[in-house]
Design a protein around this motif. Sequence first.
Motif, PDB file in Angstrom:
ATOM      1  N   UNK A  74       0.849  -1.180   0.000  1.00 18.01           N
ATOM      2  CA  UNK A  74       0.000   0.000   0.000  1.00 18.01           C
ATOM      3  C   UNK A  74       0.889   1.237   0.000  1.00 18.01           C
ATOM      4  N   UNK A  75       0.601   2.174  -0.875  1.00 12.43           N
ATOM      5  CA  UNK A  75       1.395   3.391  -0.953  1.00 12.43           C
ATOM      6  C   UNK A  75       0.524   4.577  -1.274  1.00 12.43           C
ATOM      7  N   UNK A  76       0.920   5.751  -0.793  1.00 13.96           N
ATOM      8  CA  UNK A  76       0.167   6.977  -1.048  1.00 13.96           C
ATOM      9  C   UNK A  76       1.126   8.082  -1.466  1.00 13.96           C
ATOM     10  N   UNK A  77       0.637   8.974  -2.316  1.00 14.50           N
ATOM     11  CA  UNK A  77       1.453  10.112  -2.757  1.00 14.50           C
ATOM     12  C   UNK A  77       0.607  11.379  -2.751  1.00 14.50           C
ATOM     13  N   UNK A  78       1.287  12.516  -2.765  1.00 10.34           N
ATOM     14  CA  UNK A  78       0.610  13.811  -2.775  1.00 10.34           C
ATOM     15  C   UNK A  78       0.070  14.091  -4.171  1.00 10.34           C
ATOM     16  N   UNK A  79      -1.198  14.497  -4.232  1.00  4.81           N
ATOM     17  CA  UNK A  79      -1.813  14.864  -5.509  1.00  4.81           C
ATOM     18  C   UNK A  79      -1.926  16.373  -5.679  1.00  4.81           C
ATOM     19  N   UNK A  80      -1.634  17.120  -4.643  1.00  7.03           N
ATOM     20  CA  UNK A  80      -1.772  18.569  -4.673  1.00  7.03           C
ATOM     21  C   UNK A  80      -2.152  19.060  -3.294  1.00  7.03           C
ATOM     22  N   UNK A  81      -2.659  20.290  -3.250  1.00  9.38           N
ATOM     23  CA  UNK A  81      -3.048  20.899  -1.983  1.00  9.38           C
ATOM     24  C   UNK A  81      -4.485  21.386  -2.113  1.00  9.38           C
ATOM     25  N   UNK A  82      -5.248  21.245  -1.031  1.00  3.71           N
ATOM     26  CA  UNK A  82      -6.683  21.490  -1.098  1.00  3.71           C
ATOM     27  C   UNK A  82      -7.130  22.662  -0.227  1.00  3.71           C
ATOM     28  N   UNK A  83      -8.116  23.383  -0.737  1.00  5.86           N
ATOM     29  CA  UNK A  83      -8.839  24.390   0.038  1.00  5.86           C
ATOM     30  C   UNK A  83     -10.327  24.123  -0.158  1.00  5.86           C
ATOM     31  N   UNK A  84     -11.066  24.198   0.938  1.00  5.21           N
ATOM     32  CA  UNK A  84     -12.492  23.872   0.906  1.00  5.21           C
ATOM     33  C   UNK A  84     -13.312  25.057   1.390  1.00  5.21           C
ATOM     34  N   UNK A  85     -14.484  25.234   0.799  1.00  5.82           N
ATOM     35  CA  UNK A  85     -15.483  26.145   1.350  1.00  5.82           C
ATOM     36  C   UNK A  85     -16.840  25.459   1.293  1.00  5.82           C
TER      37      UNK A  85
END
Length: 450
Positions: free
Chosen positions: A295-306
Amino acid sequence: MRVLAPSGMLGAGWDHATVERGIALGADVISIDGGSTDSGPHYLGAATAKTTAKAVARDLRSLLTAAAAAGIPVIVGSCGTSGTDRGVDWVAGIAAEVMAEEGLDLEVARIYSEQDAAELKEHLDAGRIHPLPPLGELTAETLESCTHIVGAMGHEPIVEALRAGAQVVLAGRATDTAVAAAYPLMRGMPAGPTWHAAKIIECGGQCTGNPRAGGVLATIDAGGFTVEPLDPTVSCTPISVAAHMLYETANPFEMREPAGTLDVRDARYTALDDRTVRVEGSEFHFAGQYTIKLEGARITGYETMSFTAIRDPRVLAEIDAWAELMRTMITQRVGQTLGLADDEYAFDLRLYGHNAVLDDLEPESGPPREVGVMLLVNAPDQPTATAVAKVANPLMLHLPTPGMDYLPSFAFASSPAEVERGAAYEFVLNHVVDCDPAGLFRIEPGETRA
């Protein structure tokens, strides 16, 4: 052999009286899962836990004091939610504090399951890594892109730690069932009943009529196993026990482990009384090649939510058209104000209260009474994600439908409306590696590492 499973996850909490009852019923070992992939890729990608240190300490205090008094081992798997090395050390540090406070002197073993991308590339080059559906062949670039990679161990490293004298085993990523199966298998119990029992009790009381009431005790013998709730007011039934084979499995009759496959096609579930169920007929088919799931995970970007809430009946009557207009307007204004092309960022607009969960599969029709609108922006860096969300802010507050001649008002959930969520992760590994049972794992006794 009697296995006490107090809950489905360390840190979830339980009534200590149920653990005491399991000890009184003759438990030989306490096993509990510390996490899984259920909560998404963030916990593996960031190597952080979803539980709090206080909750984990509370549960460990319950288990360690009871186990020490009874002279039986405690096994925790997938420490720190995802089973990273940092997660193992985090739980080990909490356990050390609890033992010091309680005056306990227990031998602790840590089993590390985190994998090095460079070493995995050697396995890849040798043809020993294979994809599981729906993923395709693995590339070296994918391995290198992961922030953390773990291997889901079977029971063998846990058995090795127990045989070396460990009274407390804190394991990295492990199959949920390996944690409960390890001790009975070490003591010579048959594989079929042991793996089936481990599957049934992996989530504690979920195989009972009241999953909130605590854990269960599984008693494994040469011919099968029995399951009994630890809360005397709760019952197991043949249906509640058999139904757990439907939980998190692609096939309700088979479940793959590193060493082979559990087969319950011929299993028979019998109520011994109004609380206890007997299971017989389970089989385990050993595979020709031992495999460990990666199992591996990587960064897809950065998020901002409203998040905003709509109660205007005219907007709600045309909510799908409104949402489509919102998507169009956001794209246009981001291009106009920030100069960003469509491939330089991404956003998701979800209408909670109207198809947010099932989308096109939603069977109900008709306008909703109120809708929560979640905007989730993903970009290569946090400032860009937040800038896109800020451009969308006036639209999230006042966008009218195409036919409206006035500006409606909606309600933001927070001020400021934009909430920066940081790095976003995705799972990118669903592969197995051919190996020997303990080849990918490291066992270390004693104090936690720096």
